[in-house]
Motif scaffolding. Structure first.
Motif, PDB file in Angstrom:
ATOM      1  N   GLU A 408     -18.891   5.475  14.324  1.00 57.01           N
ATOM      2  CA  GLU A 408     -18.041   4.438  13.726  1.00 57.01           C
ATOM      3  C   GLU A 408     -17.519   4.862  12.360  1.00 57.01           C
ATOM      4  O   GLU A 408     -16.387   4.556  11.992  1.00 57.01           O
ATOM      5  CB  GLU A 408     -18.820   3.123  13.604  1.00 57.01           C
ATOM      6  N   THR A 409     -18.341   5.559  11.591  1.00 54.49           N
ATOM      7  CA  THR A 409     -17.909   6.014  10.263  1.00 54.49           C
ATOM      8  C   THR A 409     -16.732   6.967  10.373  1.00 54.49           C
ATOM      9  O   THR A 409     -15.759   6.868   9.610  1.00 54.49           O
ATOM     10  CB  THR A 409     -19.074   6.710   9.545  1.00 54.49           C
ATOM     11  N   GLU A 410     -16.795   7.883  11.344  1.00 56.45           N
ATOM     12  CA  GLU A 410     -15.699   8.835  11.516  1.00 56.45           C
ATOM     13  C   GLU A 410     -14.458   8.168  12.081  1.00 56.45           C
ATOM     14  O   GLU A 410     -13.331   8.550  11.743  1.00 56.45           O
ATOM     15  CB  GLU A 410     -16.144   9.969  12.437  1.00 56.45           C
ATOM     16  N   GLU A 413     -11.940   7.003   9.632  1.00 56.26           N
ATOM     17  CA  GLU A 413     -11.233   8.034   8.861  1.00 56.26           C
ATOM     18  C   GLU A 413     -10.392   8.962   9.721  1.00 56.26           C
ATOM     19  O   GLU A 413      -9.736   9.854   9.201  1.00 56.26           O
ATOM     20  CB  GLU A 413     -12.253   8.884   8.078  1.00 56.26           C
ATOM     21  N   LEU A 414     -10.404   8.765  11.052  1.00 55.00           N
ATOM     22  CA  LEU A 414      -9.779   9.735  11.951  1.00 55.00           C
ATOM     23  C   LEU A 414      -8.305   9.984  11.646  1.00 55.00           C
ATOM     24  O   LEU A 414      -7.837  11.122  11.717  1.00 55.00           O
ATOM     25  CB  LEU A 414      -9.910   9.268  13.402  1.00 55.00           C
ATOM     26  N   TYR A 418      -6.265  13.537   5.046  1.00 54.88           N
ATOM     27  CA  TYR A 418      -7.116  14.514   4.368  1.00 54.88           C
ATOM     28  C   TYR A 418      -8.512  14.585   4.986  1.00 54.88           C
ATOM     29  O   TYR A 418      -9.460  15.000   4.339  1.00 54.88           O
ATOM     30  CB  TYR A 418      -7.237  14.150   2.891  1.00 54.88           C
ATOM     31  N   TYR A 419      -8.640  14.129   6.236  1.00 55.22           N
ATOM     32  CA  TYR A 419      -9.973  14.049   6.826  1.00 55.22           C
ATOM     33  C   TYR A 419     -10.117  15.029   7.985  1.00 55.22           C
ATOM     34  O   TYR A 419      -9.230  15.171   8.824  1.00 55.22           O
ATOM     35  CB  TYR A 419     -10.227  12.625   7.335  1.00 55.22           C
ATOM     36  N   LEU A 435      -4.269  14.222  14.242  1.00 53.25           N
ATOM     37  CA  LEU A 435      -4.332  12.786  14.501  1.00 53.25           C
ATOM     38  C   LEU A 435      -3.478  11.997  13.510  1.00 53.25           C
ATOM     39  O   LEU A 435      -2.884  10.978  13.865  1.00 53.25           O
ATOM     40  CB  LEU A 435      -5.779  12.300  14.446  1.00 53.25           C
ATOM     41  N   ALA A 436      -3.414  12.460  12.263  1.00 47.80           N
ATOM     42  CA  ALA A 436      -2.554  11.795  11.283  1.00 47.80           C
ATOM     43  C   ALA A 436      -1.096  11.894  11.705  1.00 47.80           C
ATOM     44  O   ALA A 436      -0.325  10.922  11.598  1.00 47.80           O
ATOM     45  CB  ALA A 436      -2.759  12.410   9.903  1.00 47.80           C
TER      46      ALA A 436
END
Length: 468
Positions: A408-410, A413-414, A418-419, A435-436
């Protein structure tokens, strides 16, 4: 001075008090004239005007050899104001009249005249009685006014009222003084509260704000300040985390650029020295250099594309595309790539052919990023399935896998530019922008992209697009 008036609440309060006093005076004058004034031909006059007019009318009465007459100016005034006149001699007999109504008698007793003097509005008239004296003779005269005028006499103890008059003035002054004092006290208190609010706003900008107790008449403002301060702190924290992620991303991208540059430089130096004459070896070195150049080019193109999408500089050319056929061809292209020849890619379609408006190049890039991401960051035996279904007036495209899943944490930010997720540590190749870029392209198509995943249970990326 103008800025001081705007910034000082006390000045505003004094101005407001002055305006209220003026408004009260104006309302008082208006109410006075409304209650104690009547409209007459020359304008608005006080209700005592008919009585004064009656008393002063005697100046226009004349006694010529015992015959009572009225000067022309008096008759003109009677006609101008719509009044009537009746003059009575000492015996109560009428000796002169002008415009007199037919229902009024020609003879009056003393009691009749007294009763008329105190009578109220009736038969469309209010009458006033006065007298004219000349050569030891007295004539009473009656004037009728077409106004509903009240006649009241107030009786009071003159001695008591004369003693109470100074006291009454003192009470009025005391009440006024107390009112002004309370108003100024409230003004100082309000100024203090406004100062507290102003200091709070300044403290928020300096990041030194201390939470204010949410009570009193300004509790709503205090609550808004507290909420704003919390949101600003959260925004500052998010900015720090974003800066940290950007720094990490820059470090990673720098490392990713240096990684292919090292073999490119090394094999290029070997070729430049001319120590290798074997054509197969030269071909092998060239292939390695070309592979790493392609990788560098891909990184640069991803960087360029994400900033073009963010700034709106990317050309957008939507076309009517048959989505089912389009996705089948896309999946075939990925399956024919030697890199993914040993992976399982499936296609499912629950609906007939659907036509949507998309940019074929950009949308290809978005879907390809999702599929390749699922293939690269999961075990080789993972199955990736692309499916299409109707969702009301929209079409839903999903890319799901049965791989290792995402925490869930990832997931939160997916789609951050900058991740880079923890799943990329073992396979660090890639720009970390896939993904961005996919999200930016979907948003450009007025669509929505979401992700659902559980560790060990696979991941589903869903794209919802409007069909018209």
């Amino acid at each position: 001075m103008k800025n001081r008036w705007k910034s000082n609440p006390l000045v505003r309060i004094v101005v407001l008090l002055f305006a209220l006093v003026l408004t009260g005076v104006a309302l008082g004058i208006g109410m006075f004239y409304y209650a104690f004034a009547i409209p007459e031909p020359e304008g608005l006059s006080l209700a005592v005007w008919p009585n004064r007019f009656t008393e002063n009318f005697s100046t226009w009465i004349e006694n010529k050899d015992g015959a009572i007459t009225v000067k022309n100016i008096g008759l003109e005034r009677l006609d101008e104001y719509g009044l009537w006149l009746q003059i009575i001699d000492e015996s109560g007999r009428e000796v002169f009249s002008h415009n007199k109504p037919a229902n009024y008698p020609s003879n009056y007793s003393t009691s009749d005249l007294l009763e008329l003097a105190a009578s109220e509005y009736e038969n469309g008239n209010t009458v006033f009685v006065s007298n004219y004296k000349k050569s030891d003779h007295t004539w009473n005269y009656i004037i009728g006014f077409p106004y509903a005028i009240g006649k009241y006499m107030l009786y009071y103890n003159g001695e008591t009222v004369s003693r109470l008059s100074p006291m009454f003035r003192m009470v009025i002054f005391f009440i006024f003084f107390i009112g002004i004092t309370l108003f100024l006290i409230y003004g100082f208190w309000l100024t203090q509260q406004m100062g507290k609010i102003s200091k709070g706003i300044g403290a928020i900008s300096l990041r030194t704000y201390q939470k204010l107790p949410e009570k009193g008449i300004f509790n709503g403002i205090y609550a808004a300040l507290n909420k704003m301060e919390a949101e600003i702190r959260q925004s500052d924290q998010l900015k720090k985390e974003t800066d940290r992620a950007r720094q990490e991303w820059i470090t990673n991208i720098t490392h990713d650029l240096k990684t292919p540059l090292s073999p490119i430089k090394g094999y290029a130096e070997l070729l430049a020295c001319g120590t290798t004459n074997n054509s197969l070896t030269v071909q092998e070195y060239g292939s390695i250099i070309l592979k790493n150049v392609d990788y560098v080019e891909k990184l640069i193109n991803d960087l360029k594309l994400t900033y073009q999408l963010e700034s709106g500089a990317m050309p957008f050319h939507p076309e009517q595309v048959r989505l089912v056929r389009y996705l089948k061809e896309l999946i075939i292209d990925i399956a024919n790539d030697p890199t993914f020849s040993n992976h399982n890619i499936e296609f499912e379609c629950e609906t007939p052919e659907i036509t949507v408006s998309i940019d074929p190049y950009l949308f290809y890039r978005a879907v390809c990023n999702l599929v390749v991401n699922a293939l690269v960051h999961n075990p080789p035996d993972t199955t990736v399935t692309v499916s299409i279904s109707n969702k009301g007036k929209n079409v839903c495209l999903s890319v799901r896998d049965n791989g290792i899943g995402i925490s869930e944490t990832e997931q939160a930010e997916l789609f951050t530019r900058y991740y880079r997720g923890t799943n990329t540590k073992e396979k660090p190749e890639g720009s970390g922008l896939g993904l961005a870029i996919a999200k930016q392209i979907v948003l450009l198509h007025n669509g929505e992209i979401t992700v659902k995943s559980h560790p060990g249970a696979g991941t589903v990326f869903s794209i919802v697009l409007p069909t018209n």
